[in-house]
Design an enzyme around this catalytic site. Structure first.
Site, short mmCIF file in Angstrom:
data_model
loop_
_atom_site.label_atom_id
_atom_site.label_comp_id
_atom_site.label_asym_id
_atom_site.label_seq_id
_atom_site.Cartn_x
_atom_site.Cartn_y
_atom_site.Cartn_z
N SER A 35 -83.55 -40.73 -86.20
CA SER A 35 -83.30 -41.70 -84.82
C SER A 35 -82.52 -42.70 -85.08
O SER A 35 -82.66 -43.94 -84.70
CB SER A 35 -84.91 -42.36 -84.86
OG SER A 35 -85.48 -43.02 -85.91
N ASN A 37 -78.16 -43.73 -85.38
CA ASN A 37 -77.17 -43.75 -84.28
C ASN A 37 -76.67 -42.30 -83.81
O ASN A 37 -76.73 -42.06 -82.70
CB ASN A 37 -75.80 -44.66 -84.86
CG ASN A 37 -75.94 -46.01 -85.25
OD1 ASN A 37 -76.89 -46.55 -84.57
ND2 ASN A 37 -75.18 -46.68 -85.98
N CYS A 60 -66.85 -34.77 -89.13
CA CYS A 60 -66.04 -35.16 -87.94
C CYS A 60 -64.56 -34.78 -87.86
O CYS A 60 -63.98 -34.28 -86.74
CB CYS A 60 -66.15 -36.64 -87.68
SG CYS A 60 -65.26 -37.53 -89.03
N ALA A 83 -67.52 -46.26 -89.50
CA ALA A 83 -67.92 -45.61 -90.65
C ALA A 83 -69.03 -46.38 -91.39
O ALA A 83 -68.97 -47.30 -91.73
CB ALA A 83 -66.71 -45.62 -91.76
N GLY A 84 -70.49 -45.70 -91.27
CA GLY A 84 -71.45 -46.19 -91.96
C GLY A 84 -71.65 -46.00 -93.17
O GLY A 84 -70.64 -45.57 -93.98
N PRO A 85 -72.66 -46.32 -94.13
CA PRO A 85 -73.00 -46.24 -95.44
C PRO A 85 -72.83 -44.67 -95.94
O PRO A 85 -72.21 -44.60 -96.96
CB PRO A 85 -74.05 -46.89 -95.65
CG PRO A 85 -74.95 -46.88 -94.18
CD PRO A 85 -73.85 -47.25 -93.39
N GLN A 119 -70.22 -43.37 -98.55
CA GLN A 119 -70.64 -42.79 -99.78
C GLN A 119 -70.33 -41.49 -100.25
O GLN A 119 -70.49 -40.92 -101.21
CB GLN A 119 -72.21 -42.98 -99.92
CG GLN A 119 -72.88 -44.49 -100.03
CD GLN A 119 -74.34 -44.49 -99.63
OE1 GLN A 119 -75.01 -43.45 -99.59
NE2 GLN A 119 -74.60 -45.57 -99.53
#
Length: 303
Positions: free
Chosen positions: A13, A15, A128, A160-162, A166
């Site tokens: 749940s 983004n 992506c 660009a999230g964690p 990583q």
């Protein structure tokens, strides 16, 4: 379950899962979104789903397995979690569409090879960058053999999230492998750049393709144009900045004609911002894959 619909669920749940939820509501096709499952009862994604009248659960995959009518599961969690999910979903006869880097099933790019894997219990959407650039490399390789392909993907730091940060090494390896296995390049390389510019930039990709030798330029240009049109059917913001450029350059294999393509991806803005085309192309591809799998299931039921 409606006779002309296949029940599907979103696992995760965050983004990605939330944006996919909006896409499935806007363009459900033959799918019925029956459940959004996460593990954080206070997550914004579950709250939004409840507001829209969609059943939710904070029990994760167990809630999905408890509903035998759910046939297709979109996994938008993490690679580590998907390893466990893949086994459980397979044991319970569910189809998994994997948006993580886990790759427990074959790589799939909708306009290139989806039709080859409609009986697979698990398919993986690569990255992506792979969803953006593999179609264009394939568009060249189906006309003329490709010795080498290289892509440079530049995305907004804000998109660009964690997880992305990583997994940079996994991104480059998996994308390059996809350029070879699906794109048809004999050898490939992938590079990702996080751009901190404000306002945020759209996803931009530069693709270099080195054919084995001389080739029919008109045939390649036409193949690329057709592929762009094919991708735009499910990612409207997918566009070349200009026609592919062909230059003769010195390469490790001698002087060769090199095809250069500049690609931009703008998101639909369903939940994620429009500049996050790198995330939008994943959820758009997932929706398209789910749609085709659902059509395949309904045909089998009707047969």
């Amino acid at each position: 379950m409606q006779a002309d619909k296949v029940k599907v669920a979103i696992l995760g749940s965050g983004n990605i899962g939330t944006d996919l939820m909006y896409k499935l509501l806007r363009q459900p096709g033959p799918m019925e979104l029956a459940l959004v499952a996460g593990i954080d009862p206070a997550s914004e994604g579950l709250a939004r789903a409840r507001q829209l009248g969609i059943p939710t659960s904070a029990s994760g995959i167990e809630a999905i397995l408890a509903d035998p009518e759910i046939r297709i599961v979109f996994d938008a969690t993490s690679a580590k979690a998907h390893v466990r999910h893949a086994r459980l979903l397979r044991e319970h006869g569910r189809i998994a569409i994997d948006l993580t880097p886990a790759a427990r099933g074959p790589y799939v790019v909708p306009p290139v090879n989806l039709g080859m894997h409609l009986d697979a219990p698990n398919v993986n959407l690569i990255t992506c960058g792979g969803q953006a650039t593999i179609p264009l490399v394939y568009a060249v390789s189906r006309v003329t053999p490709v010795r080498y392909a290289e892509m440079v993907s530049t995305v907004s730091s804000r998109s660009a999230g964690p997880g992305t940060r990583q997994n940079i090494d996994e991104f480059t390896f998996t994308t390059a492998r996809g350029l070879e296995v699906i794109g048809g390049a004999h050898q490939a390389k992938a590079i990702i750049i996080l751009n901190p510019a404000n306002p945020p930039i759209l996803m931009r990709n530069t693709i270099y393709v080195l054919p084995e030798g001389e080739f029919d330029e008109t045939a390649v240009q036409n193949s690329v144009a057709q592929m762009v049109a094919d991708v735009q059917q499910y990612v409207p913001g997918y566009r070349l900045k200009n026609r592919p450029v062909i230059e003769r350059r010195a390469t490790p294999w001698g002087e060769r004609p090199v095809l250069i393509m500049l690609l931009e991806v703008e998101g639909a803005g369903d939940f994620l911002p429009r500049y996050a085309g790198n995330l939008d192309i994943m959820t758009s591809a997932a929706r398209r894959v789910g749609e085709v799998f659902a059509q395949h299931i309904l045909k089998e039921v009707a047969a």
